[in-house]
Design a protein around this motif. Structure first.
Motif, PDB file in Angstrom:
ATOM      1  N   VAL A 123       0.840  -1.204   0.000  1.00 54.64           N
ATOM      2  CA  VAL A 123       0.000   0.000   0.000  1.00 54.64           C
ATOM      3  C   VAL A 123       0.875   1.254   0.000  1.00 54.64           C
ATOM      4  CG1 VAL A 123      -1.685   1.299   1.333  1.00 54.64           C
ATOM      5  CG2 VAL A 123      -1.960  -1.166   1.038  1.00 54.64           C
ATOM      6  N   ASP A 124       1.933   1.266   0.822  1.00 53.96           N
ATOM      7  CA  ASP A 124       2.822   2.429   0.855  1.00 53.96           C
ATOM      8  C   ASP A 124       3.484   2.659  -0.502  1.00 53.96           C
ATOM      9  OD1 ASP A 124       2.201   2.853   3.432  1.00 53.96           O
ATOM     10  OD2 ASP A 124       4.097   2.130   4.293  1.00 53.96           O
ATOM     11  N   ALA A 125       3.940   1.570  -1.110  1.00 55.22           N
ATOM     12  CA  ALA A 125       4.629   1.679  -2.401  1.00 55.22           C
ATOM     13  C   ALA A 125       3.688   2.221  -3.465  1.00 55.22           C
ATOM     14  CB  ALA A 125       5.171   0.323  -2.825  1.00 55.22           C
ATOM     15  N   TRP A 126       2.464   1.733  -3.479  1.00 57.08           N
ATOM     16  CA  TRP A 126       1.516   2.174  -4.505  1.00 57.08           C
ATOM     17  C   TRP A 126       1.132   3.633  -4.287  1.00 57.08           C
ATOM     18  CZ3 TRP A 126      -2.377  -2.479  -5.350  1.00 57.08           C
ATOM     19  CH2 TRP A 126      -1.619  -3.631  -5.667  1.00 57.08           C
ATOM     20  N   ASN A 127       0.945   3.991  -3.015  1.00 56.79           N
ATOM     21  CA  ASN A 127       0.624   5.389  -2.733  1.00 56.79           C
ATOM     22  C   ASN A 127       1.750   6.306  -3.190  1.00 56.79           C
ATOM     23  OD1 ASN A 127      -1.945   5.321  -1.599  1.00 56.79           O
ATOM     24  ND2 ASN A 127      -1.147   4.700   0.400  1.00 56.79           N
ATOM     25  N   TYR A 128       2.989   5.862  -2.946  1.00 56.59           N
ATOM     26  CA  TYR A 128       4.148   6.647  -3.373  1.00 56.59           C
ATOM     27  C   TYR A 128       4.144   6.802  -4.889  1.00 56.59           C
ATOM     28  CZ  TYR A 128       8.972   8.197  -3.888  1.00 56.59           C
ATOM     29  OH  TYR A 128      10.089   8.917  -4.202  1.00 56.59           O
ATOM     30  N   GLY A 129       3.886   5.695  -5.580  1.00 58.35           N
ATOM     31  CA  GLY A 129       3.916   5.710  -7.038  1.00 58.35           C
ATOM     32  C   GLY A 129       2.857   6.615  -7.643  1.00 58.35           C
ATOM     33  N   ALA A 130       1.702   6.690  -6.980  1.00 61.85           N
ATOM     34  CA  ALA A 130       0.589   7.445  -7.548  1.00 61.85           C
ATOM     35  C   ALA A 130       0.673   8.929  -7.238  1.00 61.85           C
ATOM     36  CB  ALA A 130      -0.734   6.883  -7.032  1.00 61.85           C
ATOM     37  N   SER A 131       1.466   9.286  -6.230  1.00 56.22           N
ATOM     38  CA  SER A 131       1.478  10.674  -5.773  1.00 56.22           C
ATOM     39  C   SER A 131       2.245  11.568  -6.747  1.00 56.22           C
ATOM     40  CB  SER A 131       2.120  10.734  -4.392  1.00 56.22           C
ATOM     41  OG  SER A 131       2.139  12.056  -3.939  1.00 56.22           O
ATOM     42  N   LEU A 132       1.599  12.631  -7.199  1.00 56.62           N
ATOM     43  CA  LEU A 132       2.194  13.506  -8.216  1.00 56.62           C
ATOM     44  C   LEU A 132       3.531  14.081  -7.780  1.00 56.62           C
ATOM     45  CD1 LEU A 132       2.060  15.121 -10.859  1.00 56.62           C
ATOM     46  CD2 LEU A 132       0.639  16.792  -9.701  1.00 56.62           C
ATOM     47  N   LYS A 133       3.646  14.403  -6.495  1.00 53.54           N
ATOM     48  CA  LYS A 133       4.859  15.105  -6.054  1.00 53.54           C
ATOM     49  C   LYS A 133       6.100  14.235  -6.164  1.00 53.54           C
ATOM     50  CE  LYS A 133       4.571  13.929  -1.214  1.00 53.54           C
ATOM     51  NZ  LYS A 133       3.599  14.019  -0.168  1.00 53.54           N
ATOM     52  N   ASN A 134       5.930  12.929  -6.343  1.00 54.42           N
ATOM     53  CA  ASN A 134       7.104  12.072  -6.464  1.00 54.42           C
ATOM     54  C   ASN A 134       7.570  11.879  -7.906  1.00 54.42           C
ATOM     55  OD1 ASN A 134       7.140  11.643  -3.676  1.00 54.42           O
ATOM     56  ND2 ASN A 134       5.595  10.042  -3.862  1.00 54.42           N
ATOM     57  N   ASN A 135       6.866  12.510  -8.858  1.00 52.02           N
ATOM     58  CA  ASN A 135       7.299  12.475 -10.262  1.00 52.02           C
ATOM     59  C   ASN A 135       7.512  11.083 -10.814  1.00 52.02           C
ATOM     60  OD1 ASN A 135       7.404  15.206 -10.432  1.00 52.02           O
ATOM     61  ND2 ASN A 135       9.589  15.338  -9.964  1.00 52.02           N
ATOM     62  N   GLN A 136       6.712  10.130 -10.436  1.00 50.97           N
ATOM     63  CA  GLN A 136       6.941   8.766 -10.908  1.00 50.97           C
ATOM     64  C   GLN A 136       6.363   8.592 -12.304  1.00 50.97           C
ATOM     65  OE1 GLN A 136       8.541   6.216  -8.514  1.00 50.97           O
ATOM     66  NE2 GLN A 136       9.192   8.309  -8.136  1.00 50.97           N
ATOM     67  N   LYS A 137       7.202   8.120 -13.236  1.00 51.97           N
ATOM     68  CA  LYS A 137       6.777   8.077 -14.625  1.00 51.97           C
ATOM     69  C   LYS A 137       5.764   6.963 -14.898  1.00 51.97           C
ATOM     70  CE  LYS A 137      10.828  10.446 -16.008  1.00 51.97           C
ATOM     71  NZ  LYS A 137      11.648  10.210 -14.823  1.00 51.97           N
ATOM     72  N   ASN A 138       5.653   6.010 -13.991  1.00 55.16           N
ATOM     73  CA  ASN A 138       4.657   4.957 -14.170  1.00 55.16           C
ATOM     74  C   ASN A 138       3.401   5.212 -13.356  1.00 55.16           C
ATOM     75  OD1 ASN A 138       6.144   3.475 -15.943  1.00 55.16           O
ATOM     76  ND2 ASN A 138       7.049   2.167 -14.381  1.00 55.16           N
ATOM     77  N   ALA A 139       3.204   6.440 -12.907  1.00 51.85           N
ATOM     78  CA  ALA A 139       2.074   6.738 -12.029  1.00 51.85           C
ATOM     79  C   ALA A 139       0.751   6.267 -12.628  1.00 51.85           C
ATOM     80  CB  ALA A 139       2.027   8.234 -11.743  1.00 51.85           C
ATOM     81  N   TYR A 140       0.639   6.341 -13.964  1.00 51.01           N
ATOM     82  CA  TYR A 140      -0.650   6.014 -14.585  1.00 51.01           C
ATOM     83  C   TYR A 140      -1.062   4.556 -14.393  1.00 51.01           C
ATOM     84  CZ  TYR A 140       2.364   4.178 -18.192  1.00 51.01           C
ATOM     85  OH  TYR A 140       3.322   3.476 -18.859  1.00 51.01           O
ATOM     86  N   PHE A 141      -0.130   3.716 -13.937  1.00 49.63           N
ATOM     87  CA  PHE A 141      -0.505   2.337 -13.645  1.00 49.63           C
ATOM     88  C   PHE A 141      -1.528   2.251 -12.517  1.00 49.63           C
ATOM     89  CE2 PHE A 141       3.040   1.097 -16.191  1.00 49.63           C
ATOM     90  CZ  PHE A 141       2.630  -0.118 -16.705  1.00 49.63           C
ATOM     91  N   PHE A 142      -1.603   3.297 -11.725  1.00 43.90           N
ATOM     92  CA  PHE A 142      -2.511   3.291 -10.574  1.00 43.90           C
ATOM     93  C   PHE A 142      -3.800   4.043 -10.878  1.00 43.90           C
ATOM     94  CE2 PHE A 142       1.924   3.215  -9.233  1.00 43.90           C
ATOM     95  CZ  PHE A 142       1.968   2.007  -8.563  1.00 43.90           C
ATOM     96  N   GLU A 143      -3.979   4.437 -12.153  1.00 47.08           N
ATOM     97  CA  GLU A 143      -5.079   5.346 -12.466  1.00 47.08           C
ATOM     98  C   GLU A 143      -6.465   4.729 -12.271  1.00 47.08           C
ATOM     99  OE1 GLU A 143      -4.589   6.632 -16.487  1.00 47.08           O
ATOM    100  OE2 GLU A 143      -4.674   4.601 -17.290  1.00 47.08           O
ATOM    101  N   TYR A 144      -6.538   3.387 -12.252  1.00 46.32           N
ATOM    102  CA  TYR A 144      -7.854   2.769 -12.073  1.00 46.32           C
ATOM    103  C   TYR A 144      -8.241   2.679 -10.610  1.00 46.32           C
ATOM    104  CZ  TYR A 144      -7.116   1.467 -16.916  1.00 46.32           C
ATOM    105  OH  TYR A 144      -6.879   1.510 -18.258  1.00 46.32           O
ATOM    106  N   ILE A 145      -7.287   2.963  -9.713  1.00 48.45           N
ATOM    107  CA  ILE A 145      -7.584   2.852  -8.290  1.00 48.45           C
ATOM    108  C   ILE A 145      -8.291   4.126  -7.827  1.00 48.45           C
ATOM    109  CG2 ILE A 145      -6.584   2.574  -5.978  1.00 48.45           C
ATOM    110  CD1 ILE A 145      -4.270   1.068  -7.323  1.00 48.45           C
ATOM    111  N   GLU A 146      -9.311   3.947  -6.998  1.00 56.74           N
ATOM    112  CA  GLU A 146     -10.098   5.090  -6.555  1.00 56.74           C
ATOM    113  C   GLU A 146      -9.220   6.106  -5.812  1.00 56.74           C
ATOM    114  OE1 GLU A 146     -14.494   4.827  -5.025  1.00 56.74           O
ATOM    115  OE2 GLU A 146     -13.140   5.073  -3.326  1.00 56.74           O
TER     116      GLU A 146
END
Lengths: 548, 307
Positions: A123-146
C-alpha cells in the motif's frame, strides 16, 4: 617511475581478481548440488545505463526493468516461458464484482534487509507511485484505483491527497483495492514492476536506498557504480522457489552493443542480450546454438495522424489499407532483419498465445502484399494525400532508417511511382516525441509497442482507446471504445479475450494503424553458461542461468 | 609577462560566455527533452509539467541561461535526468579522459617527434619515404576504422588486450585506445617535425654550430630541434582540447566511460545540464591549453617577448 606505477596497477588487478574469485568461491560449500553448474559462480552481462533513478514506479524502460526483475518479486509474476500471470506473493486475490478486490499477501516473505513484506509494504509503495509530487513516470498504472485523481490531478494542479482512498490495509497480510471502474484482468496486471512492494528504508532514507536498492527478489544489490556497473549477488535467504541458480550477475554498462558483442567474442563477457543489427549475419556462425532468437511482446506499426484532415476523410481507410498491402513484409524481415522480426498478421503479439488473444491472420488480406490491390485501393480512396507519403522516424537509435527506406521502396515499387513514399528522419528521439505530442505529424510515423504485461488489453486499450496514454495518432472510434469497456467488465477471461478481439477487428476494419512485424528478442552467450532463455519481455531469465 | 597573462585571462571571459551561450541555445533549439523521457509512451501531462518545473525548463531560455550561469559560479552544474549531479558525472568522467589524453599526447610527443627528426634528417632516403607513406595512410583512414580493426585483431583474434576498457580505466588498458585516438595527430606531428627539421638543417646557425665542431647530437638537440619545435608545440597544444572533446568515437569503440561517453549520452537524451556543463569545462581546457602554448614559445625561442 613508470615501472613502479605499472607494478601497482598489476597488484591492483590481482587484488580485484582475488576478491572476485573469493566472492564466487565462498558460496560453493553452501550448495548441495542442484544439477550441473557452479551455483556460486558469477556471470557478467551487458547493460545500458538506465534513464531514470531505479525506483519501481519510475522505471519504464528495459534496462532498469531488468534490474527490478532481479531484485523484486510482486504479488504476481509472469511465467518466463508462457507469460501467464501466476501468484507470487499473492496468497489470494478475491473479487465478486471485478471492481473491489481483497488481496492476501503470503506469510514468510522478507526484504533482503530482514524487514517483513506485509500488506503495508504494498500500500505504501503504490501510494508513493501514484502521488504527483514524487514524479513517478509509471504513475498512470494506478489510475484505475479510486482516489487517483486526488493524488495525481491531471491538470497538474495541487494534489489534494497523498494517499489513494481506494487502498486500505485490513491487517498485516490483507489489503483491499477499490477501482473506479470494472476491470476484470486487474489482478493479472499486478506482475508489473510498478506494483512491487517497498521496504520502509525506501521512504525514510531515499538517497541511500537509490544508491543501493533493497528488494525482496532472488538477488540483492551488492554494489552500484552509476553509469558503469551494477553487481547483484544471490540472496541466500530468499524464500521463493525460484532461487538463483548462479552466484550473481555483474551488469556492465556498454554504450555500444557492438563493443559488448566483441567482448563476448573475446571471452570477456558472458551474456549479450541485444545482438547488434550489423552482426546478425554472422551471429549463427559465431555462436551456433548459443544464439537465442525468440518472440518478444513487441510489435512495430505505422500510425497515422488522425488529427490531420488529409488522413481522416472519406476513403482514407482505403488509402491506409492500400499502403498496408503495398508493404512486402516477408522480404523486409528476411533481408533487413535477418528473420529477427516476423511479419505481423494482427495487432497483438504471438507471446500472448491463442488463449491470451493472439489471433494469427486476423488482419487477413489487408496485411498481405499485393501490388495490384494496393494500387486499386489507393485510387479508390482518392489517392495519396498530396501525392506522396512521408514516413517520419527518429534517426538516432534503433537503425530505423534501413527499414523505413525499405518500406518506402516497397510502396514505390508497388505503386510504380518512385516518389510515392519517402522517409522523413528526425534527429533525436526527444525531438521525435516532441513533434508527436505537438501533433505535427503530416503522414504515417513509426510506432513501436512493447507490452507492459502479457494481456491483449495492453496491446489495444493504451494505443487505440479514445485519448488513451499512447494513442499518438488520436484515433477515436465509439464502437471500439464500447467493446473495450465491455471486455474490461467481463469477469470470464475467455469471453473478455473474445470481446477484445472484436475490438481488434474494429481496428482492422478502419486500419487505425498498419501492423508491420513482431519483434524478437535476441541474445548470445559464452560457453560457460547454460539454461539461458529470454522471457516474453525479451529480458534474460537471469535466476535460471547456470554457470560452468 | 605577468601583464600578458592577466590580459589573456581577461580575454577568456567573453569567449567563455559566448561559447556557453551558443551551446545552451543549440541544445535548447532541439526541443523539449521531457518529451523523450518517458519512452514511446507520452509522459502524463501532470508529471511532465512538474518535471519541467523541477528542471527549470518552463522558464524562458534567457532566464534559464542566467540561472544556469549563476549556479555555475557557485560550482553547481545542475542535475542530470537520472538524478545524478553533473559534477558527480564530471568527477567520474574527466579523470578517465585526462588519462586517455595523456597517453595520446605521449604518443604524439615521443613517437611523433622522434620519427619526425629521423625522417627530417634523412630526407629522400627509404626511411623517409616509408614514414611518408605510412603517415599518409594513417591520415586518410578514419579513426573508427583504425579503432575497430585494432580492437578486432589485438582483442579478439590474438587476445593481447581486452577489447573493452574496465570502468576503472587504468593507464595500461588505455594504451591501445590512446594510440588510436592519437593516430591522426601523430601522423601530422611527424610530418610537421620532418618539414621543420629539413628546413632548418640548412639554416646558418646550424652550419655555424657544425663548423664550430660541436658533437652531432648536441647540434640536433640544442640548435636544430629547439628551433624546429615551435609549429609542433602549437599543434600539440591545440590538440589537447581537440583530443578531449573528440574522444567520442574512440571512447565508444572501447567502451571507455569518459567525457565522450557522457557527452554522447547527454546529447542522445537531450540533457541540457550534462551537455552544457561538459562543454563549458572543455572550453576552459581549450583556452588554458592555448595560453600554455603561447607561453611556451618564449621558452623555446628567447627572442619572443610578451608585452
Amino acid at each position: 617511475m613508470r615501472g613502479a606505477t605499472h607494478a601497482r596497477w598489476i597488484a591492483g588487478a590481482v587484488a580485484v581478481a582475488l576478491a572476485a574469485t573469493a566472492c564466487g568461491g565462498g558460496d560453493d560449500d553452501s550448495d548441495s548440488g542442484s544439477g550441473s553448474g557452479d551455483t556460486g559462480a558469477v556471470l557478467s552481462s551487458s547493460w545500458g545505463d538506465p534513464q531514470n533513478p531505479l525506483e519501481p514506479a519510475n522505471t519504464n524502460e528495459v534496462q532498469g526493468g531488468k534490474v527490478l526483475d532481479m531484485i523484486f518479486r510482486g504479488l504476481k509474476r509472469y511465467d518466463p516461458k508462457t507469460g501467464e500471470a501466476k501468484d507470487m506473493l499473492a496468497e489470494e486475490i478475491e473479487t465478486t464484482d471485478s471492481q473491489n478486490f481483497t488481496i492476501t499477501v503470503k506469510d514468510g516473505w522478507t526484504f533482503s534487509n530482514g524487514e517483513k513484506v506485509t500488506a503495508k509494504s504494498f500500500v505504501d509503495a503504490w501510494n508513493y507511485g501514484a502521488s504527483l509530487k514524487n514524479n513517478q513516470k509509471n504513475a498512470y498504472f494506478f489510475e484505475y484505483i479510486e482516489g487517483y485523481d486526488k493524488t495525481h490531478p491531471d491538470d497538474g494542479s495541487k494534489q489534494s491527497a497523498d494517499t489513494l482512498s481506494g487502498l486500505k490495509v485490513v491487517d498485516d497480510n490483507t489489503f483491499t483495492v477499490k477501482l473506479t471502474q470494472k476491470f476484470s484482468t486487474f489482478p493479472d496486471t499486478l506482475g508489473y514492476n510498478a506494483f512491487a512492494p517497498l521496504p520502509q528504508s525506501f521512504f525514510t532514507d531515499h538517497d541511500a536506498w537509490l544508491s543501493k536498492p533493497v528488494g525482496n527478489g532472488p538477488y540483492a544489490v551488492d554494489s552500484y557504480t552509476k553509469g558503469s556497473q551494477l553487481s547483484v549477488r544471490k540472496w541466500d535467504d530468499y524464500p521463493g522457489d525460484d532461487k538463483a541458480q548462479n552466484g550473481g550477475v555483474d551488469l556492465k554498462v556498454y554504450t555500444d552493443n557492438n563493443t559488448a558483442y566483441t567482448d563476448l567474442m573475446a571471452g570477456n563477457l558472458d551474456l549479450v542480450d541485444d545482438v547488434p543489427a550489423a552482426q546478425l549475419k554472422n551471429v549463427e556462425a559465431d555462436l551456433g546454438d548459443r544464439y537465442i532468437n525468440t518472440p518478444a511482446g513487441i510489435i512495430q506499426t505505422l500510425s497515422f495522424p488522425f488529427y490531420d484532415e488529409d488522413w481522416n476523410k472519406e476513403g482514407s481507410d482505403k488509402v491506409r489499407e492500400g499502403l498496408s498491402r503495398a508493404i512486402d513484409r516477408d522480404q523486409i524481415t528476411d533481408t533487413i532483419f535477418q528473420k529477427t522480426r516476423t511479419p505481423a498478421t494482427d495487432w497483438t503479439s504471438p507471446v500472448l498465445g491463442e488463449d491470451g488473444g493472439y489471433k494469427k491472420g486476423l488482419c487477413g488480406d489487408a496485411c498481405e502484399y499485393d501490388a495490384d490491390a494496393a494500387k486499386k485501393l489507393i485510387e479508390e480512396g482518392g489517392g495519396l494525400p498530396g501525392g506522396q507519403v512521408k514516413i517520419t522516424y527518429n534517426a538516432d537509435t534503433g537503425s530505423h532508417k534501413q527499414w523505413v527506406d525499405a518500406v518506402c521502396n516497397s510502396i514505390n515499387n508497388a505503386l510504380d511511382n518512385d516518389k510515392a513514399c519517402v522517409g522523413n528522419p528526425v534527429g533525436t528521439f526527444a525531438d521525435y516525441r516532441n513533434q508527436i505530442t505537438q501533433r505535427k505529424m503530416s503522414g504515417p510515423f513509426r510506432a513501436g509497442w512493447q507490452m507492459d504485461y502479457p494481456l491483449i488489453q495492453n496491446f489495444l486499450q493504451p494505443l487505440y482507446y479514445t485519448n488513451a496514454s499512447s494513442n499518438d495518432g488520436k484515433w477515436s472510434n465509439a464502437e471500439f471504445d464500447k467493446l473495450v469497456d465491455e471486455a474490461n467488465a467481463e469477469s470470464d477471461t475467455a469471453k473478455a479475450v473474445q470481446t477484445f478481439q472484436q475490438a481488434e477487428e474494429v481496428v482492422r476494419d478502419n486500419m487505425a494503424a498498419i501492423p508491420l512485424w513482431y519483434q524478437n528478442g535476441s541474445a548470445g552467450y559464452s560457453a560457460r553458461l547454460s539454461d539461458v532463455s529470454l522471457n516474453p519481455f525479451s529480458v534474460p531469465v537471469y535466476d535460471q542461468i547456470k554457470v560452468g | 609577462m605577468g601583464r600578458y597573462v592577466v590580459r589573456r585571462l581577461l580575454q577568456m571571459i567573453p569567449v567563455f560566455v559566448g561559447a556557453t551561450l551558443l551551446i545552451f541555445l543549440m541544445v535548447n533549439v532541439m526541443g523539449d527533452p521531457i518529451a523523450g523521457l518517458c519512452g514511446d509512451r507520452e509522459c502524463d501531462p501532470a508529471t511532465a509539467a512538474q518535471l519541467r518545473r523541477e528542471f527549470g525548463l518552463d522558464m524562458p531560455v534567457w532566464q534559464q541561461y542566467l540561472t544556469y550561469m549563476g549556479n555555475v559560479f557557485t560550482g553547481d552544474f545542475g542535475t542530470a535526468f537520472n538524478g545524478q549531479e553533473v559534477t558527480e558525472l564530471m568527477a567520474s568522467a574527466f579523470p578517465v579522459t585526462i588519462r586517455l589524453t595523456i597517453v595520446a599526447i605521449l604518443f604524439e610527443v615521443v613517437v611523433g617527434i622522434t620519427l619526425g627528426v629521423v625522417t627530417g634528417l634523412r630526407r629522400g632516403r627509404p626511411v623517409d619515404t616509408g614514414a611518408l607513406v605510412v603517415t599518409l595512410v594513417v591520415i586518410s583512414v578514419p579513426t573508427f576504422v583504425t579503432g575497430l580493426l585494432l580492437q578486432l585483431l589485438l582483442g579478439v583474434e590474438w587476445g593481447w588486450i581486452s577489447p573493452s576498457v574496465s570502468s576503472e580505466a587504468p593507464f595500461d588498458e588505455l594504451i591501445v585506445p590512446g594510440l588510436v585516438l592519437a593516430s591522426v595527430s601523430l601522423a601530422y606531428v611527424t610530418r610537421l617535425t620532418r618539414t621543420s627539421i629539413a628546413e632548418n638543417t640548412r639554416a646558418d646557425y646550424v652550419r655555424t654550430a657544425v663548423a664550430k665542431g660541436l658533437p652531432r647530437h648536441r647540434v640536433i638537440r640544442k640548435h636544430l630541434l629547439r628551433n624546429s619545435l615551435i609549429p609542433v608545440v602549437t599543434f600539440i597544444g591545440t590538440d589537447i582540447g581537440a583530443l578531449m572533446g573528440g574522444a567520442i568515437v574512440t571512447e565508444r569503440i572501447f567502451n571507455i566511460h569518459g567525457v565522450g561517453y557522457q557527452l554522447y549520452q547527454g546529447i542522445l537524451r537531450q540533457n541540457t545540464q550534462t551537455v552544457v556543463g561538459f562543454v563549458t569545462v572543455l572550453v576552459l581546457v581549450f583556452l588554458l591549453a592555448n595560453l600554455l602554448v603561447d607561453l611556451l614559445y618564449a621558452v623555446l625561442d628567447p627572442r619572443i617577448r610578451y608585452a
